[in-house]
Design an enzyme around this catalytic site. Structure first.
Site, PDB file in Angstrom:
ATOM      1  N   ASP A 182      96.959  43.942  44.808  1.00 17.10           N
ATOM      2  CA  ASP A 182      96.407  44.998  45.145  1.00 17.10           C
ATOM      3  C   ASP A 182      95.391  44.713  45.971  1.00 17.10           C
ATOM      4  O   ASP A 182      94.863  45.667  46.253  1.00 17.10           O
ATOM      5  CB  ASP A 182      96.162  45.823  44.102  1.00 17.10           C
ATOM      6  CG  ASP A 182      95.439  44.977  43.026  1.00 17.10           C
ATOM      7  OD1 ASP A 182      94.876  43.939  43.434  1.00 17.10           O
ATOM      8  OD2 ASP A 182      94.788  45.539  41.970  1.00 17.10           O
TER       9      ASP A 182
ATOM     10  N   LYS B  44      84.911  44.536  30.796  1.00 12.80           N
ATOM     11  CA  LYS B  44      85.506  44.830  31.813  1.00 12.80           C
ATOM     12  C   LYS B  44      86.690  44.296  32.364  1.00 12.80           C
ATOM     13  O   LYS B  44      87.259  44.439  32.309  1.00 12.80           O
ATOM     14  CB  LYS B  44      84.568  43.715  33.463  1.00 12.80           C
ATOM     15  CG  LYS B  44      85.471  43.682  34.515  1.00 12.80           C
ATOM     16  CD  LYS B  44      84.637  42.937  35.892  1.00 12.80           C
ATOM     17  CE  LYS B  44      85.813  42.599  36.367  1.00 12.80           C
ATOM     18  NZ  LYS B  44      85.166  42.659  38.358  1.00 12.80           N
TER      19      LYS B  44
ATOM     20  N   ASP C  39      90.880  46.520  48.664  1.00 12.86           N
ATOM     21  CA  ASP C  39      90.617  46.530  47.134  1.00 12.86           C
ATOM     22  C   ASP C  39      90.946  47.487  46.496  1.00 12.86           C
ATOM     23  O   ASP C  39      89.665  48.260  47.105  1.00 12.86           O
ATOM     24  CB  ASP C  39      89.579  45.403  46.368  1.00 12.86           C
ATOM     25  CG  ASP C  39      90.454  44.166  46.625  1.00 12.86           C
ATOM     26  OD1 ASP C  39      91.229  43.401  46.124  1.00 12.86           O
ATOM     27  OD2 ASP C  39      89.109  43.028  47.022  1.00 12.86           O
TER      28      ASP C  39
END
Lengths: 1235, 394
Positions: free
Chosen positions: A1154, A995, A926
């Site tokens: 991604d 986050k 990742d």
């Protein structure tokens, strides 16, 4: 009053509005047939006899129908009506045979014969009817008399018009002269003369126009409609109709303006194919009359026609001479005009007559096209010994077998899959319900045929009046296919109904898609079989090459694809079909109310719902029907063949519109429905520039998958049982807090002594329960599709063809079952091809397992591995006894994938030699906050780069924690200065709170959205004083933005620069465009809404579309969308580069944006490629390239350069943001860049 | 942004609309919409919360989010105040309780207090609060001032509420007023002026609250005395005799309440203020020539005695909105979209012929129609409406 027709009885109502004497379908077809029969003989005398026969039948039909209407109106006994109705149906049966217009002229005679027979038959019925009732007879005669009169009057008007009406007097007189002299002077000469008449009016303008409008040139809605109408007419063999509509439009100056050269050309081509020279000449006259200059296609059509008719050389020579005078190359006819082999031969025949020595140029050999992108130089470099392209593990024979399977699926267009729902006990009740359903379906099928024919009738009627009706569209598919499609729709309609607009759109699109199906199966089969030599495990090819290169080497490029239909046509067609369904689907009322008399009631109801000030029409099935379906519990699901993964390797992408599925054309770039700008852009792009994207997509699609059976079993077990929402397995509806009887009131509600307030409370409770139940149901349905497909594909190898969105991000084409989904969906999939683990594979498996738990995010790789070793007992326990053991896996972040990984680790460690263990398990790597990684690299931000792991470091960095720390610094400062919110927030600022906002900020989340996200987090914190949530979230989002600004200063200026450029571009009136480093052209499809309205029928439909390029761009969306879209185009470029390079090294590679996947053994190689390609990508002067491109695209036009916006744009674009000092090369050594 | 999967089409910005603007709605659909499962949303127009146009994450301007400036009317003339007090109080001398919404400068408040009444002033504009509070001090406890917006009580969105927006529970608890059963009289009388910009949405909100027995009506049959523009007033009092004004709102109002026109006053007698307490210039001549009507809305005591209850009122609402979407159509055409029961049968039961139009139906006829369908014995399925649609509505 807008023409809203009401759902029920609309059919009768609509029909009753027609003048009683309107001839039925047969009559019209008869007239059409007349034209058809005539065209070869080229005489103007209509086939009187044929028509009379047809009229006879049509009249009778009409009379019978009128009778039915009348009887219904008079409220006579039901039975009689039914009897008559039956007769109509019977009388129509032979009509069905004759109704289809014969495609070839010879068939016309046969059709006429059949009709004649039908006529005699029906006259016998008429007699019977007469003897039935005296009264009826009288009425009938009266009616008939009336009818006769009308028919006679209208007969000539009903003729399709062939002669053009010309606006230019000169041309008109010429035409007249020609017609009068027709017997003597051959038409060909006329054509040649006509050709010499250079178009006076518009020629110069017309030539200038296309160049002038440049990239924006695009058919306006109405023109698009006309073009697709003509196209469909050609396709379905209704050429006279197309001609008729063309003439009708041509003769009105208002409408003539809509006609373009390509429309005349299309009709001409149609005539040419049939060798009807007279009609072709008519069109040529009109073309000239409209002041258009004929182009290569017009000449090609004319010459082709001459070739077919075997004309003499003189005419052809004159034609060729004129062509040369118009500045058109003879060679061009063979290179620039798409022709079939047969057409080509005819054309050549004509040309050879005039020039016996002429040899057509060879079919254009694609010039050696080389991609120019510096990033792809290596990929397309000639012969590199290091290349080892991967092969599949299957033999040629196996693959050929798979191809046959997939071909069968696609030819059937749909696939029926057994659902994983529990098998019901076959009680009497269930069986009875199934029987009832089957009976109903038979009835509906007949009713649908009938309704469909009636609709066609009325549409044909409209077309004959010169309107652009749906008639040719309705003829595209066979009636059987349409009926089947409608029945499926009815079956799949959710209980709460579906918006009519949505339904219409979907139906319309389906027709379009099916129409497109390729039909050269045999050719495909041969080519594909050769293509497989590249992929199969037991074959050889001369030299290694990419799949696309191999495919291209096997044959010529394919014919150009067809234009999509305009949205309004799609929706209108779909609506028409939906209305057919509404009218046809009926069921006995006894299903709804047991004690009611057995009349028929509709199954579908058109109801309205209100959303704000809008009123939304919904088609809703009768609750009793839903109930019936539920009771019958049929355990089959039907999918479109394109919604299911493929059973053989997909076709390689060779152009923006060919690749993926075998027969159903798929677009390489999916985009909002109805938008064309992407496609235009892609088509204009030199083919070689797209090679990177084409090959990357092909490569992603070529990965073979299989289902992880053990995980599937466990999930199915849970699914059939009570589900487990915590693990992502939705619970069955029986688990929902379901109220006893739908929305009906509990008995207490009827009691007067219960107070209103209590009743209100009951209502709220009921609504809440229903809502929960509904949510559960939709989740359950989603899982049902996925799991059913998974079970269907179990024990098979399958492929997920890919395409991309308008920014270049890639997605699998099949929506229900793919590797992009939730944890559960991902855990069900593994690579079909195995690889031995090798020396480090097991370690990567362990690290991956710990990554999936989410427990050791900030530890080194070594620490993660050690952690896995420590927990080995738990891991083995999970693998062996997932549901009965310690259930360690259930606590993981991604439980199902963790479980699958546990099982893989267990198998590997128990293997005699773990290094030789063949693993099918995909290991993920990742990117850590990938968007920010790209920003940091673009801006060379040292601080930012370090926090997103672009810098090598011993431990992974965590940007979220760092932002949280930075926010905390700001908070403390503010708290000291006495800001109350800052004081309240003490101790509450954590990684978790910030986050989501940090993650999405790169993708364009605004303060508004960011505040909502933070508010949500704060609400989850229980001891946070909730009164402050609003203020605190507001304060926090500001501080998060400030912190990001502090850490990513380069990023900030880049974002601003992008936004400002987009704003100015939008103000100059264009949508933002750019080209990715790999060469994919991109355009943002955000425009101001344009409204399209479709009137009539059940309901008027209005939809707004934001992709209409004739509208101004939507500045807000253009500018807010540009930064994130640009970054997405970069991350997709990075992914594609990695994919292509991995392919050269023989790796299996897939991605979820991604997150990159490969075999455990190859992780190290993939990581290296990934880092190298990132460095190479960002070593390009990306921003400068962008700036240069935008200047050239938007500021170079001399006409607009004086505009204030353009000069401002120029200034902005020239001041490319300065970058920081970060050294990009360091990325290569960063372990945690992707991990 | 791009969500692959089932709902490919959900990205279409499609929205089906037939006619706009006839029906206002109580709140923006956004918040509630989030809760609708994605599967159910497909195809309906996508509605996203409007994003604030903010650039990147770099912009440092801190914007204070204020409500959009709305103009409000206030009673500024002592003459009007006196008239109103006379109407409301009559000759009574007893200590009556009034709830005054947005008193503004407090002209009426003063007049009421002088007549000996007790007043609770709910003011939504902070600028007037100090003034009102100082007035309260003079009348020893007969005036209670609360910073609260009466017309925004109980918003549907579930965020935390900051004054002046609050829930009725908060307000009534604070005031110490107990809920009274529906059959009892009105616990208090409210006086106010409907916000001029969105009179209709305010009325719809009040009606929803009334029929569902929530919000202020949870506390009993509150009597409202409202200033409303003459145009709206004529609309809510309309019936088939003046068909051009007749609409769903008229039916709902007349079924629910007794409507009494108490007084008519020219717009000129009112002051208009913008949000921050500035006296605004009156711009349009038209608005000056308009009259405001002072009407009394008293909920009927027997409103919920029959089949219509707070449990099923939403069906009634839906029926009316649907019918009045096409007011000139025949009722029978609407019935097909409302109920699967045979339309002719229903019409026979309510003793209407099949050509009856929507605008020919009196409010009571609609109530009768509703009750007929709701009570029909034979059919298992009475309405096509279900709460999926309600989710969309509210």
């Amino acid at each position: 009053m807008s023409a809203v027709r009401w759902g029920r009885g609309a059919a009768g109502f609509g029909r009753a509005l027609w003048p009683a004497g309107t001839p039925g379908l047969l009559a019209e077809e008869g007239a059409l047939g007349g034209v058809w029969g005539r065209k070869r003989s080229s005489t103007a005398s209509p086939c009187e006899q044929d028509r009379r026969k047809d009229w006879g039948h049509a009249e009778l039909l009409e009379v019978l129908k009128a009778r039915v209407r009348q009887l219904q109106a008079e409220g006579m006994a039901e039975v009689t009506v039914k009897r008559v109705a039956k007769r109509v149906a019977v009388a129509r049966a032979p009509e069905a045979g004759g109704a289809q217009p014969p495609r070839q002229a010879p068939a016309g005679a046969k059709g006429a014969g059949a009709k004649g027979a039908a006529a005699t038959l029906s006259s016998r019925w008429a007699q019977k009817l007469d003897s039935d009732q005296q009264l009826m007879e009288k009425r009938k005669q009266r009616l008939e008399g009336k009818l006769q009169k009308r028919v006679e009057k209208g007969a000539w008007q009903k003729q399709l018009r062939l002669e053009p009406r010309l606006l230019s007097r000169k041309l008109a007189s010429q035409l007249q002269h020609w017609e009068q002299g027709a017997p003597r002077s051959p038409w060909e000469e006329q054509l040649a003369q006509l050709l010499q008449e250079a178009p006076h009016r518009l020629s110069s303008e017309a030539a200038a126009a296309p160049a002038d409008r440049g990239p924006e040139s695009r058919l306006e809605g109405q023109q698009q409609r006309l073009l697709s109408f003509f196209e469909c007419c050609l396709l379905t063999g209704h050429l006279p109709l197309a001609h008729h509509v063309l003439v009708t439009h041509h003769s009105k100056s208002q409408q003539q303006r809509l006609l373009t050269l390509s429309m005349y050309n299309m009709v001409m081509l149609g005539w040419a194919r049939q060798g009807s020279f007279k009609e072709l000449t008519y069109v040529f006259f009109m073309l000239k009359d409209a002041g258009l200059a004929p182009d290569l296609q017009s000449y090609a059509a004319a010459l082709q026609c001459m070739g077919r008719l075997d004309q003499d050389a003189g005419t052809i020579r004159r034609c060729l001479k004129q062509m040369a005078q118009d500045g058109l190359q003879l060679q061009g006819l063979f290179t620039a005009v798409p022709l079939s082999a047969e057409e080509r031969a005819e054309l050549l025949r004509a040309v050879r007559k005039a020039k016996p020595t002429f040899t057509p140029p060879r079919p254009p050999v694609p010039p050696p096209q080389v991609n120019t992108s510096p990033l792809l130089r290596e990929i397309y470099a000639k012969q590199d010994p290091a290349v080892s392209y991967p092969r599949l593990h299957l033999s040629l024979k196996e693959l050929q077998g798979l191809f046959q399977q997939q071909l069968r699926v696609e030819m059937a267009t749909t696939i029926t899959v057994e659902s994983v729902e529990k098998v019901p006990l076959l009680t009497k009740e269930v069986l009875h319900a199934r029987k009832t359903l089957a009976g109903l379906r038979t009835r509906w099928r007949t009713a649908l045929y009938r309704e469909l024919q009636e609709t066609k009738e009325s549409e044909a009627h409209a077309a004959r009046e010169g309107r652009l009706s749906l008639f040719p569209y309705l003829c595209l598919l066979s009636e059987k296919e349409v009926v089947r499609m409608l029945l499926q729709t009815l079956q799949a309609l959710p209980a709460q109904g579906e918006s009519l607009l949505f339904l219409a759109h979907e139906l319309g699109l389906r027709v379009f898609k099916r129409k497109q199906l390729r039909n050269e199966v045999q050719e495909l089969e041969q080519r594909y079989s050769k293509y497989l030599h590249l992929l199969a495990s037991d074959t050889q090819v001369a030299e290694p090459c990419l799949p696309r290169q191999h495919w291209e080497a096997l044959g010529v490029p394919e014919a150009p694809h067809e234009q999509p239909w305009p949205m309004s046509v799609v929706v209108q067609l779909g609506k028409q079909l939906a209305e057919v369904l509404v009218r046809a689907a009926q069921m006995p009322s006894s299903l709804a109310a047991p004690r009611s008399p057995g009349t028929l009631i509709p199954v579908l109801y058109h109801v309205y719902s209100f959303r704000s000030f809008r009123q939304i029409g919904i088609l809703k099935p009768h609750p009793a029907f839903t109930q019936l379906l539920e009771t019958a519990a049929e355990r089959t699901l039907t999918f479109e063949s394109t919604d299911v993964p493929m059973l053989c390797p997909p076709l390689p992408w060779t152009s923006p519109h060919s690749g993926a599925f075998l027969l159903s054309p798929t677009k390489m770039m999916r985009s909002v429905e109805g938008s064309q700008q992407h496609q235009l852009l892609l088509e204009r792009c030199p083919p070689a520039e797209l090679h990177g994207a084409l090959d990357a997509l092909t490569q992603l699609g070529n990965c073979a998958w299989r289902v992880n059976g053990r995980v599937l079993d466990l999930v199915l077990q849970l699914f059939a049982d009570k589900g487990c929402p915590r693990l992502g397995v939705p619970a069955p509806p029986s688990e929902a807090p379901r109220p006893p009887e739908g929305r009906r009131a509990p008995n207490r509600c009827l009691l007067p002594e219960v107070s209103p307030a209590e009743k209100a409370e009951m209502r709220r409770e009921l609504a809440r329960r229903l809502k929960v139940a509904r949510e559960m149901q939709s989740l359950r349905a989603d899982a049902l599709y996925r799991l059913s497909l998974a079970r269907h594909l179990r024990h098979r190898v399958f492929w997920l063809p890919h395409n991309m969105d308008f920014r270049g991000r890639t997605y699998p084409c099949s929506p229900h079952f793919n590797h992009l989904g939730s944890d559960l969906a991902r855990a069900l999939l593994e690579f079909a091809q195995g690889r031995p683990l090798g020396p480090h594979g097991l370690n990567w498996l362990k690290i991956h397992l710990v990554n999936l738990t989410g427990l050791k995010k900030r530890e080194s790789l070594q620490a993660r591995r050690d952690y896995a070793d420590e927990l080995m007992e738990d891991i083995l326990d999970s693998a062996d006894r997932p549901m009965t053991g310690r259930k360690w896996w259930m606590e993981a972040d991604e439980p199902w994938q963790a479980l699958a990984c546990c099982m893989e680790v267990a198998r590997a460690v128990r293997a005699p030699d773990p290094a030789a263990y063949v693993s099918h398990f995909p290991v993920h790597q990742d990117g850590s906050c990938n968007g920010l990684q790209h920003y940091a690299a673009l801006g060379r931000d040292s601080v930012g780069a370090a926090s997103v792991n672009l810098l090598p470091s011993d431990l992974p960095q965590d940007v979220y924690s760092e932002v949280a720390a930075q926010v905390e610094v700001f908070r403390r400062q503010d708290a000291e200065q006495g800001v109350q919110v800052a004081q309240v927030l003490e101790g509450f600022i954590s990684r978790k709170v910030v986050k989501q906002t940090v993650m999405t900020v790169v993708y364009g989340v605004t303060r508004y959205g960011g505040r909502l996200q933070i508010e949500k987090r704060l609400r989850e914190i229980h001891d946070f004083p909730q009164d402050f949530v609003w203020e605190a979230s507001h304060y926090l989002v500001r501080q998060v933005f400030n912190s990001l600004q502090e850490m990513f200063s380069g990023t900030r200026s880049i974002q601003r620069w992008l936004t400002e450029s987009a704003r100015l571009i939008s103000h100059t009136g264009s949508a933002v465009e750019w080209v990715t480093p790999l060469g994919i052209p991109i355009i943002q499809p955000y425009h101001r809404d344009s409204k399209v309205m479709i009137k009539g029928g059940l309901q008027s439909l209005t939809f707004s579309s934001s992709v209409d390029t004739s509208q101004k761009p939507n500045t807000l969306k253009q500018k807010n969308g540009f930064p994130p879209n640009f970054i997405h185009s970069l991350d997709s470029s990075h992914m594609m580069l990695t994919a292509l390079h991995c392919y050269r090294k023989g790796l299996t590679f897939v991605s979820v944006h991604d997150c990159f996947w490969t075999h455990a053994a190859d992780v190290a190689v993939m990581n290296q490629v990934c880092r190298e390609q990132f460095v190479r990508l960002h070593s390009q002067p990306i921003l400068h390239n962008l700036s240069r491109f935008l200047i050239e695209r938007f500021c170079s036009d001399p006409r607009t350069s004086k505009s204030i916006w353009v000069s401002r744009l120029m200034d902005t674009l020239l001041s490319v943001p300065k970058t920081g000092t970060f050294n990009l090369e360091q990325v290569k050594h960063s372990t945690y860049f992707f991990s | 942004m791009w969500v692959p999967g089932v709902g490919l089409l959900s990205r279409l910005m499609l929205s089906a609309m037939t006619r706009a603007g006839r029906f206002c709605i109580l709140k923006s659909g956004a918040v509630r919409l989030m809760d609708v499962p994605a599967g159910n949303r497909r195809g309906l127009s996508d509605y996203y919360p409007h994003l604030m146009p903010s650039v990147g994450f770099g912009k440092s301007s801190s914007r204070v989010y204020r409500c959009r400036s709305e103009t409000k009317r206030y009673i500024t003339s002592p003459r009007v105040a006196e008239t109103l007090v006379r109407i409301l109080r009559g000759k009574r001398k007893s200590c009556q309780l009034f709830l005054e919404c947005n008193p503004g400068p407090g002209i009426l408040t003063r007049a009421l207090l002088e007549s000996g009444a007790k007043v609770i002033a709910l003011e939504s504009d902070e600028t007037f609060i100090p003034q009102l509070k100082s007035l309260g001090k003079k009348v020893n406890g007969r005036l209670e001032v609360v910073y609260c917006d009466f017309f925004k009580l109980d918003p549907r969105s579930r965020g935390i509420l900051t004054p002046p927006v609050m829930t009725s529970d908060m307000l009534f608890q604070y005031l110490g007023i107990e809920a009274q059963p529906w059959s009892k009289g009105a616990p208090l009388k409210a006086i106010g002026i409907l916000p001029p910009k969105n009179e209709r949405s305010a009325l719809w909100k009040l009606l929803h609250d009334l029929y569902s027995c929530t919000s202020i009506y949870k506390y009993g049959r509150l009597e409202l005395n409202l200033f409303i523009s003459e145009k709206e007033c004529r609309k809510i009092m309309a019936n088939p005799q003046n068909p051009s004004l007749y609409q769903a709102l008229s039916v709902l109002c007349q079924i629910a309440c007794g409507i009494k026109l108490l007084h008519t006053e020219s717009c000129l007698s009112f002051g208009t203020y913008t949000a921050n307490g500035q006296l605004a210039k009156q711009k349009h001549r038209e608005s000056l020539e308009q009259n405001l009507c002072f009407i009394q809305l008293t909920p009927h005591r027997n409103l919920f005695a029959g089949t219509l209850t707070p449990f099923n009122y939403d069906v009634f609402f839906h029926m009316l909105r649907q019918c009045f979407m096409k007011r000139n159509a025949k009722l029978i055409d609407h019935l097909h979209s409302l109920s699967p029961i045979d339309a002719m049968h229903i019409l026979k039961q309510i003793k209407k012929n099949k050509d009856v139009k929507v605008i020919d139906m009196y409010p009571e006829d609609f109530q009768h129609l509703f009750e007929t369908i709701e009570c029909s014995k034979d059919d298992n399925y009475k309405w096509l409406y279900d709460d999926f649609m309600e989710d969309v509505i509210i």
